[in-house]
Design an enzyme around this catalytic site. Sequence first.
Site, PDB file in Angstrom:
ATOM      1  N   GLU A  83       0.818  -1.217   0.000  1.00  0.00           N
ATOM      2  CA  GLU A  83       0.000   0.000   0.000  1.00  0.00           C
ATOM      3  C   GLU A  83       0.846   1.259   0.000  1.00  0.00           C
ATOM      4  OE1 GLU A  83      -2.803   0.580   3.259  1.00  0.00           O
ATOM      5  OE2 GLU A  83      -3.620   2.320   2.228  1.00  0.00           O
ATOM      6  N   ASP A 123      -0.667  -5.118   2.901  1.00  0.00           N
ATOM      7  CA  ASP A 123      -1.063  -3.892   3.601  1.00  0.00           C
ATOM      8  C   ASP A 123      -0.399  -3.932   4.976  1.00  0.00           C
ATOM      9  OD1 ASP A 123      -2.182  -1.699   4.731  1.00  0.00           O
ATOM     10  OD2 ASP A 123      -4.238  -2.148   4.129  1.00  0.00           O
ATOM     11  N   ILE A 133      -0.570  -1.955   7.553  1.00  0.00           N
ATOM     12  CA  ILE A 133      -1.598  -1.795   8.597  1.00  0.00           C
ATOM     13  C   ILE A 133      -2.928  -1.599   7.889  1.00  0.00           C
ATOM     14  CG2 ILE A 133      -2.423  -0.530  10.610  1.00  0.00           C
ATOM     15  CD1 ILE A 133       0.378   0.473  11.114  1.00  0.00           C
ATOM     16  N   ASP A 134      -3.795  -2.594   7.959  1.00  0.00           N
ATOM     17  CA  ASP A 134      -5.153  -2.407   7.431  1.00  0.00           C
ATOM     18  C   ASP A 134      -6.023  -2.023   8.622  1.00  0.00           C
ATOM     19  OD1 ASP A 134      -7.060  -2.360   5.363  1.00  0.00           O
ATOM     20  OD2 ASP A 134      -7.913  -4.203   6.179  1.00  0.00           O
ATOM     21  N   THR A 181      -5.959   1.554   9.390  1.00  0.00           N
ATOM     22  CA  THR A 181      -5.079   2.596   9.946  1.00  0.00           C
ATOM     23  C   THR A 181      -5.857   3.576  10.821  1.00  0.00           C
ATOM     24  OG1 THR A 181      -3.653   2.391   8.012  1.00  0.00           O
ATOM     25  CG2 THR A 181      -3.385   4.375   9.319  1.00  0.00           C
ATOM     26  N   ASP A 216      -5.810  -4.853   0.496  1.00  0.00           N
ATOM     27  CA  ASP A 216      -6.829  -5.004   1.544  1.00  0.00           C
ATOM     28  C   ASP A 216      -7.496  -6.377   1.482  1.00  0.00           C
ATOM     29  OD1 ASP A 216      -6.702  -2.266   2.540  1.00  0.00           O
ATOM     30  OD2 ASP A 216      -7.712  -1.665   0.702  1.00  0.00           O
TER      31      ASP A 216
HETATM   32  C1  IPD Z   1      -8.872   0.741   4.504  1.00  0.00           C
HETATM   33  C2  IPD Z   1      -9.682  -0.187   5.381  1.00  0.00           C
HETATM   34  C3  IPD Z   1     -11.142   0.257   5.391  1.00  0.00           C
HETATM   35  C4  IPD Z   1     -11.713   0.312   4.001  1.00  0.00           C
HETATM   36  C5  IPD Z   1     -10.851   1.152   3.076  1.00  0.00           C
HETATM   37  C6  IPD Z   1      -9.408   0.662   3.111  1.00  0.00           C
HETATM   38  P1  IPD Z   1      -6.354   1.163   5.283  1.00  0.00           P
HETATM   39  O1  IPD Z   1      -7.522   0.336   4.488  1.00  0.00           O
HETATM   40  O2  IPD Z   1      -9.603  -1.502   4.922  1.00  0.00           O
HETATM   41  O3  IPD Z   1     -11.946  -0.648   6.084  1.00  0.00           O
HETATM   42  O4  IPD Z   1     -12.998   0.886   4.062  1.00  0.00           O
HETATM   43  O5  IPD Z   1     -11.367   1.017   1.762  1.00  0.00           O
HETATM   44  O6  IPD Z   1      -8.628   1.454   2.249  1.00  0.00           O
HETATM   45  O7  IPD Z   1      -6.305   2.525   4.671  1.00  0.00           O
HETATM   46  O8  IPD Z   1      -6.742   1.198   6.710  1.00  0.00           O
HETATM   47  O9  IPD Z   1      -5.132   0.375   5.002  1.00  0.00           O
END
Ligand code: IPD
Length: 295
Positions: free
Chosen positions: A71, A89, A91-92, A94, A233
């Site tokens: 990411e 990713d 940190i998913d 964040t 993700d």
């Molecule tokens: C996000 C999370 C969130 C989702 C977003 C993602 P991130 O990833 O998964 O639940 O709604 O579309 O981008 O930015 O926390 O790595």
Amino acid sequence: MAELNLQEIHDLLITVAHEAGRMMMAATPSYLFSGTKKNSADLVTDTDQAVEKMVSTRLLTAHPDFKFIGEETYHPGQQLTEGPTFIVDPIDGTTNFVHAFPAFCISLGFAVNKSPVVGVIYNPFLDELYTGIKGKGSFVTRNGTKLRLPLKQEPEPLKDLSTCLIGAEWGSDRTGNNFAVKTKVFAKLAASRDDGGAMVHSIRAVGSAALNLVLVASGQQDVFWEGGCWAWDVCAGWCILVEAGGIMVGGNPGDWEATIEGRKYLAIRGAPNGQKEIVEEMWAVIGDGKMDYES
Ligand code: IPD
């Protein structure tokens, strides 16, 4: 290229996930926030970047011939190829991480021929590790106990949406067509049947696509629907979901052949029957108002 040893890749990903978890938990919450990306709801921290650096270094040192998509280092135009690729990713969730809301994780996927074949997802706050290897099942390890997914050995059939707990996310795009589609679908899912809605049991927005997918794989959510998230993700969670008997299709009506990079996803839990019917019911709720996130 020599035959891939998916077990060995899985084991490496678990080691890296635990190292990443230690980095996340060592970050001092009040100093976490470092900036935004496309808008004030799209957050990134120094820890996201430091974890991705550690992960890419470890994985590419062990497998210099493999590709890496992450990411924090992704650039527009970078595309997934057929070759073995780590899709990460760091940190998913964040936003949850910044708020110390206990639903964030590292998501480590591995794809071959654009198909997810290994997935490792680790939530360090809860010390929950989700793993899957194509053809070998998926598991959760918590408190030292490893359980096969789904958690129920004999999951119930899926009846209709009115019996479902749905995961769905706001995402960070808060304007335009995609936001309009999401708000309309959320309202239709929640509304009473008398008012033309599906009256689902409820809608959860846990804040991490990867954790949504493992909730569906576990059977703790019946459905996850999202547009706007990215390959990193979903890649790991997709493998874990399918190994638990779940299915992944596209988030727009009619898209039975979802792709990792498709950015619009609909996941349904494992069940002896009713998966196809739930997909069609969800797509009917979406109707003509399709999401237009670009792959
Ligand atoms: C996000 C999370 C969130 C989702 C977003 C993602 P991130 O990833 O998964 O639940 O709604 O579309 O981008 O930015 O926390 O790595």
